[in-house]
Scaffold this motif. Structure first.
Motif, PDB file in Angstrom:
ATOM      1  N   UNK A  40     -12.810 -60.919 -13.822  1.00 52.19           N
ATOM      2  CA  UNK A  40     -11.520 -61.530 -14.181  1.00 52.19           C
ATOM      3  C   UNK A  40     -10.591 -60.370 -14.718  1.00 52.19           C
ATOM      4  N   UNK A  41      -9.686 -60.437 -14.192  1.00 48.48           N
ATOM      5  CA  UNK A  41      -8.292 -59.478 -14.823  1.00 48.48           C
ATOM      6  C   UNK A  41      -7.380 -60.497 -15.484  1.00 48.48           C
ATOM      7  N   UNK A  42      -7.351 -60.428 -16.779  1.00 48.15           N
ATOM      8  CA  UNK A  42      -6.478 -61.284 -17.384  1.00 48.15           C
ATOM      9  C   UNK A  42      -5.731 -60.649 -18.587  1.00 48.15           C
ATOM     10  N   UNK A  43      -4.385 -60.936 -18.863  1.00 53.36           N
ATOM     11  CA  UNK A  43      -3.624 -60.708 -19.992  1.00 53.36           C
ATOM     12  C   UNK A  43      -4.164 -61.509 -21.383  1.00 53.36           C
ATOM     13  N   UNK A  48     -10.111 -64.906 -21.937  1.00 49.74           N
ATOM     14  CA  UNK A  48     -10.828 -63.979 -21.195  1.00 49.74           C
ATOM     15  C   UNK A  48     -12.287 -63.703 -22.028  1.00 49.74           C
ATOM     16  N   UNK A  49     -12.130 -63.204 -23.229  1.00 50.47           N
ATOM     17  CA  UNK A  49     -13.476 -63.020 -23.983  1.00 50.47           C
ATOM     18  C   UNK A  49     -14.341 -63.878 -24.152  1.00 50.47           C
ATOM     19  N   UNK A  50     -13.601 -65.212 -24.322  1.00 52.25           N
ATOM     20  CA  UNK A  50     -14.545 -66.364 -24.589  1.00 52.25           C
ATOM     21  C   UNK A  50     -15.545 -66.817 -23.245  1.00 52.25           C
ATOM     22  N   UNK A  51     -15.033 -66.417 -22.391  1.00 51.19           N
ATOM     23  CA  UNK A  51     -15.760 -66.655 -20.901  1.00 51.19           C
ATOM     24  C   UNK A  51     -16.653 -65.499 -20.472  1.00 51.19           C
ATOM     25  N   UNK A  67     -17.473 -53.105 -23.638  1.00 55.13           N
ATOM     26  CA  UNK A  67     -18.898 -53.267 -24.069  1.00 55.13           C
ATOM     27  C   UNK A  67     -18.978 -54.891 -23.997  1.00 55.13           C
ATOM     28  N   UNK A  68     -19.787 -55.311 -24.886  1.00 58.62           N
ATOM     29  CA  UNK A  68     -20.069 -56.848 -25.172  1.00 58.62           C
ATOM     30  C   UNK A  68     -18.863 -57.403 -25.197  1.00 58.62           C
ATOM     31  N   UNK A  73     -14.523 -59.013 -29.029  1.00 61.22           N
ATOM     32  CA  UNK A  73     -13.832 -60.227 -29.673  1.00 61.22           C
ATOM     33  C   UNK A  73     -13.968 -60.189 -31.135  1.00 61.22           C
ATOM     34  N   UNK A  74     -15.102 -59.927 -31.624  1.00 67.70           N
ATOM     35  CA  UNK A  74     -15.157 -60.032 -33.184  1.00 67.70           C
ATOM     36  C   UNK A  74     -14.537 -58.780 -33.851  1.00 67.70           C
ATOM     37  N   UNK A  75     -14.663 -57.533 -32.900  1.00 66.57           N
ATOM     38  CA  UNK A  75     -13.993 -56.376 -33.755  1.00 66.57           C
ATOM     39  C   UNK A  75     -12.732 -56.666 -33.464  1.00 66.57           C
ATOM     40  N   UNK A  76     -11.954 -57.240 -32.455  1.00 66.13           N
ATOM     41  CA  UNK A  76     -10.574 -57.473 -32.292  1.00 66.13           C
ATOM     42  C   UNK A  76     -10.211 -58.366 -33.450  1.00 66.13           C
ATOM     43  N   UNK A  77     -10.718 -59.448 -33.626  1.00 70.77           N
ATOM     44  CA  UNK A  77     -10.382 -60.305 -34.789  1.00 70.77           C
ATOM     45  C   UNK A  77     -10.514 -59.791 -36.269  1.00 70.77           C
ATOM     46  N   UNK A  78     -11.348 -58.882 -36.426  1.00 67.66           N
ATOM     47  CA  UNK A  78     -11.394 -57.974 -37.663  1.00 67.66           C
ATOM     48  C   UNK A  78     -10.139 -57.004 -37.935  1.00 67.66           C
TER      49      UNK A  78
END
Length: 87
Positions: A40-43, A48-51, A67-68, A73-78
């Protein structure tokens, strides 16, 4: 009809109404749960990270993070919260 082993999607949410984007990603999850590998290529990184199981983040044509998907996703939210608090 053959059963392909990989589905390649390039920006499936581009230009769609939010309700349709949600439906598209539900379909992607359903297809993946049936054993299909998906590239999946997605902006829309949040969706995208959820799936995704694994993620690669590109910036100006170079991979800057990989990575995982849950860890990214967690790192980006932080990082987003830190920026909000400093503003």
């Amino acid at each position: 009809m053959s059963r392909p082993s990989v589905l390649i999607l390039d920006e499936p949410s581009l230009g769609l109404a939010p309700i349709l984007v949600s439906s598209i990603f539900q379909m992607i999850e359903r297809i993946h749960s049936q054993g299909m590998t998906i590239l999946l290529v997605e902006q829309n990184a949040r969706m995208a990270l959820k799936v995704a199981a694994r993620a690669y983040v590109m910036e100006t044509g170079k991979v800057v993070l990989e990575g995982n998907a849950r860890e990214i996703e967690s790192s980006a939210a932080t990082q987003i919260e830190a920026v909000k608090q400093s503003a």
